[in-house]
Design a protein around this motif. Structure first.
Motif, PDB file in Angstrom:
ATOM      1  N   ALA A   1       0.834  -1.566   0.123  1.00 25.73           N
ATOM      2  CA  ALA A   1       0.142  -0.117   0.063  1.00 25.73           C
ATOM      3  C   ALA A   1       0.808   0.940   0.050  1.00 25.73           C
ATOM      4  CB  ALA A   1      -0.653   0.478   1.468  1.00 25.73           C
ATOM      5  N   ALA A   2       1.555   0.846   0.812  1.00 29.99           N
ATOM      6  CA  ALA A   2       2.485   2.466   0.217  1.00 29.99           C
ATOM      7  C   ALA A   2       3.458   2.711  -1.088  1.00 29.99           C
ATOM      8  CB  ALA A   2       3.863   2.570   1.715  1.00 29.99           C
ATOM      9  N   GLN A   3       3.797   1.159  -1.592  1.00 23.75           N
ATOM     10  CA  GLN A   3       3.970   1.663  -2.473  1.00 23.75           C
ATOM     11  C   GLN A   3       3.404   2.369  -3.202  1.00 23.75           C
ATOM     12  OE1 GLN A   3       7.804   0.626  -3.196  1.00 23.75           O
ATOM     13  NE2 GLN A   3       6.891   1.565  -5.056  1.00 23.75           N
ATOM     14  N   LYS A   4       2.188   1.837  -3.384  1.00 21.70           N
ATOM     15  CA  LYS A   4       0.912   2.659  -4.319  1.00 21.70           C
ATOM     16  C   LYS A   4       0.975   3.495  -4.408  1.00 21.70           C
ATOM     17  CE  LYS A   4      -1.107  -1.883  -4.981  1.00 21.70           C
ATOM     18  NZ  LYS A   4      -2.452  -2.683  -5.285  1.00 21.70           N
ATOM     19  N   LYS A   5       1.174   4.384  -2.385  1.00 25.09           N
ATOM     20  CA  LYS A   5       0.406   5.698  -1.912  1.00 25.09           C
ATOM     21  C   LYS A   5       2.035   6.202  -3.319  1.00 25.09           C
ATOM     22  CE  LYS A   5      -1.818   5.730   1.072  1.00 25.09           C
ATOM     23  NZ  LYS A   5      -2.127   5.912   2.196  1.00 25.09           N
ATOM     24  N   ARG A   6       3.191   5.782  -3.018  1.00 21.92           N
ATOM     25  CA  ARG A   6       4.094   6.796  -3.442  1.00 21.92           C
ATOM     26  C   ARG A   6       4.295   6.980  -4.867  1.00 21.92           C
ATOM     27  NH1 ARG A   6       7.106   3.608   0.463  1.00 21.92           N
ATOM     28  NH2 ARG A   6       8.000   2.121  -0.768  1.00 21.92           N
ATOM     29  N   GLU A   7       3.952   5.934  -5.324  1.00 25.11           N
ATOM     30  CA  GLU A   7       3.626   5.788  -6.662  1.00 25.11           C
ATOM     31  C   GLU A   7       2.678   6.977  -7.320  1.00 25.11           C
ATOM     32  OE1 GLU A   7       2.868   2.199  -8.032  1.00 25.11           O
ATOM     33  OE2 GLU A   7       5.102   1.064  -8.042  1.00 25.11           O
ATOM     34  N   LEU A   8       1.386   7.207  -6.274  1.00 23.39           N
ATOM     35  CA  LEU A   8       0.184   7.831  -6.471  1.00 23.39           C
ATOM     36  C   LEU A   8       0.537   9.514  -6.650  1.00 23.39           C
ATOM     37  CD1 LEU A   8      -2.744   8.355  -7.353  1.00 23.39           C
ATOM     38  CD2 LEU A   8      -3.329   8.310  -4.634  1.00 23.39           C
ATOM     39  N   ILE A   9       1.872   9.591  -5.233  1.00 23.57           N
ATOM     40  CA  ILE A   9       2.018  10.902  -4.838  1.00 23.57           C
ATOM     41  C   ILE A   9       3.204  11.811  -6.413  1.00 23.57           C
ATOM     42  CG2 ILE A   9       4.070  12.064  -3.655  1.00 23.57           C
ATOM     43  CD1 ILE A   9       2.252  10.546  -1.340  1.00 23.57           C
ATOM     44  N   ALA A  10       4.016  10.575  -6.427  1.00 23.36           N
ATOM     45  CA  ALA A  10       4.989  10.890  -7.638  1.00 23.36           C
ATOM     46  C   ALA A  10       3.833  10.979  -9.447  1.00 23.36           C
ATOM     47  CB  ALA A  10       5.921   9.851  -8.559  1.00 23.36           C
ATOM     48  N   LYS A  11       3.548  10.385  -9.594  1.00 25.80           N
ATOM     49  CA  LYS A  11       2.066  11.003 -10.275  1.00 25.80           C
ATOM     50  C   LYS A  11       1.402  12.511 -10.697  1.00 25.80           C
ATOM     51  CE  LYS A  11       1.373   5.859 -12.010  1.00 25.80           C
ATOM     52  NZ  LYS A  11       0.252   5.095 -12.171  1.00 25.80           N
ATOM     53  N   ARG A  12       1.149  12.502  -9.660  1.00 28.15           N
ATOM     54  CA  ARG A  12       0.950  14.044  -8.999  1.00 28.15           C
ATOM     55  C   ARG A  12       0.737  14.795  -9.442  1.00 28.15           C
ATOM     56  NH1 ARG A  12      -3.755  13.672  -3.933  1.00 28.15           N
ATOM     57  NH2 ARG A  12      -5.131  12.331  -5.338  1.00 28.15           N
ATOM     58  N   ALA A  13       2.412  14.855  -8.556  1.00 24.97           N
ATOM     59  CA  ALA A  13       3.958  16.140  -9.206  1.00 24.97           C
ATOM     60  C   ALA A  13       4.104  15.891 -10.411  1.00 24.97           C
ATOM     61  CB  ALA A  13       4.727  15.157  -7.840  1.00 24.97           C
ATOM     62  N   GLU A  14       3.897  14.818 -11.241  1.00 21.73           N
ATOM     63  CA  GLU A  14       4.139  14.826 -12.565  1.00 21.73           C
ATOM     64  C   GLU A  14       3.640  15.706 -13.170  1.00 21.73           C
ATOM     65  OE1 GLU A  14       5.726  12.833 -16.333  1.00 21.73           O
ATOM     66  OE2 GLU A  14       5.795  10.798 -14.581  1.00 21.73           O
ATOM     67  N   ALA A  15       2.327  15.132 -13.224  1.00 20.87           N
ATOM     68  CA  ALA A  15       0.915  15.611 -13.809  1.00 20.87           C
ATOM     69  C   ALA A  15       0.831  17.637 -13.097  1.00 20.87           C
ATOM     70  CB  ALA A  15      -1.021  15.276 -13.458  1.00 20.87           C
ATOM     71  N   TYR A  16       1.227  17.749 -11.533  1.00 14.51           N
ATOM     72  CA  TYR A  16       1.115  19.267 -11.929  1.00 14.51           C
ATOM     73  C   TYR A  16       2.083  19.983 -11.741  1.00 14.51           C
ATOM     74  CZ  TYR A  16      -1.483  17.497  -8.395  1.00 14.51           C
ATOM     75  OH  TYR A  16      -2.846  16.849  -6.717  1.00 14.51           O
ATOM     76  N   GLU A  17       3.580  18.942 -12.243  1.00 14.38           N
ATOM     77  CA  GLU A  17       4.140  19.971 -13.346  1.00 14.38           C
ATOM     78  C   GLU A  17       3.819  19.678 -14.828  1.00 14.38           C
ATOM     79  OE1 GLU A  17       7.878  22.370 -13.567  1.00 14.38           O
ATOM     80  OE2 GLU A  17       6.913  20.833 -12.008  1.00 14.38           O
ATOM     81  N   THR A  18       3.521  19.605 -15.494  1.00 15.69           N
ATOM     82  CA  THR A  18       2.838  19.033 -16.461  1.00 15.69           C
ATOM     83  C   THR A  18       1.713  20.620 -16.609  1.00 15.69           C
ATOM     84  OG1 THR A  18       3.432  16.872 -17.751  1.00 15.69           O
ATOM     85  CG2 THR A  18       1.487  18.215 -18.073  1.00 15.69           C
ATOM     86  N   GLU A  19       1.229  20.508 -16.051  1.00 20.08           N
ATOM     87  CA  GLU A  19      -0.051  21.968 -15.342  1.00 20.08           C
ATOM     88  C   GLU A  19       0.952  23.006 -15.467  1.00 20.08           C
ATOM     89  OE1 GLU A  19      -3.566  23.516 -12.491  1.00 20.08           O
ATOM     90  OE2 GLU A  19      -2.918  20.735 -12.217  1.00 20.08           O
ATOM     91  N   TYR A  20       1.333  23.349 -15.042  1.00 16.52           N
ATOM     92  CA  TYR A  20       1.908  24.980 -14.235  1.00 16.52           C
ATOM     93  C   TYR A  20       2.818  25.041 -15.383  1.00 16.52           C
ATOM     94  CZ  TYR A  20       1.812  23.028  -9.223  1.00 16.52           C
ATOM     95  OH  TYR A  20       1.118  22.743  -8.039  1.00 16.52           O
TER      96      TYR A  20
END
Length: 250
Positions: free
Chosen positions: A43-62
């Motif tokens: 679960a922790a690994q999946k959450k880290r992957e989710l957080i990383a994907k979100r951060a990448e999406a935010y950067e693309t949005e910015y």
């Protein structure tokens, strides 16, 4: 002739029923602990992957938003016009004066803004109501539009959360998730995005962040600290110039 001694086999050794039950219970508990640890790790690994994907999406949005602003400005110049950006949604307010000689109305507004001490700073959603409030306290504060770097630096370097009325460092994403997870804010990057974009849960995110305790700017404020910024002082609205001040205070 010596008779050989009879040694009982392991299978023939009597094991009390209570001991067998205890051993079985311990084995089951151990298996459950191992399974729970594996599930927690997954679960922790999946959450880290989710957080990383979100951060990448935010950067693309910015980057897309910045590119859009550049394109609109170029298009306006090509047509012989001036490009006027939208009114900012986010401002950062810093208190620069103490409690002496502050009228009651201004004092109340400072309390509402949570600016209780000199060099306290807060993120504020810029709308008609807050604009009117800032006009009242303008001689006692300075404020402007923080850029993305300023927002990140403030939260990463000086960010503390309000947890059970305690000022707690934002060193662990789990604390953010525990308090803001119901708003889909799971990490520091989620918190930065919600603040910087003035998202739908901005109020909850901003209230979760303890008012920033900033240092006095390098070299101190100007001699005419209580004069308006446009007149050579420090008080009042300073738009994007707030970023230079924050760089000295963070």
């Amino acid at each position: 002739m010596v008779a050989s001694s009879t040694v009982p086999s392991v299978a023939s050794i009597f094991v009390p029923e209570s001991l067998r039950k205890k051993t079985k219970t311990q084995e089951q508990a151990r298996e459950q602990r191992v399974a729970a640890a594996a599930e927690k790790k997954s679960a922790a690994q999946k959450k880290r992957e989710l957080i990383a994907k979100r951060a990448e999406a935010y950067e693309t949005e910015y980057r897309a938003a910045e590119r859009e602003q550049i394109d609109l400005a170029r298009k306006a110049r090509a047509e012989g016009n001036f490009y006027v950006a939208e009114e900012p949604k986010l401002i950062f307010v810093v208190r620069i004066r103490g409690i002496n000689n502050i009228p009651p109305k201004a004092r109340k507004i400072m309390q509402l803004l949570r600016l209780l001490q000199i060099n306290n700073g807060v993120f504020v959603k810029f709308n008609k109501a807050t604009k009117e409030m800032l006009q009242v306290v303008e001689p006692y504060v300075t404020y402007g539009v923080p850029n993305r770097k300023a927002v990140r630096d403030l939260i990463y370097k000086r960010g503390f959360g309000k947890i059970n009325k305690q000022r707690i460092s934002l060193a662990d994403n789990s604390m953010i998730e525990a308090n803001l997870g119901k708003y889909s804010i799971l990490s520091v990057e989620d918190l930065i995005h919600e603040i910087y974009t003035v998202g739908p849960n901005f109020k909850q995110a901003a209230n979760f962040i303890w008012p920033f305790k900033l240092s006095s700017p390098l070299g101190g404020f100007r001699e005419r600290k209580f004069t308006h910024f446009i007149e050579g002082g420090d008080a009042g609205k300073r738009d994007e110039h707030i970023n230079g001040l924050l760089k000295q205070m963070v």
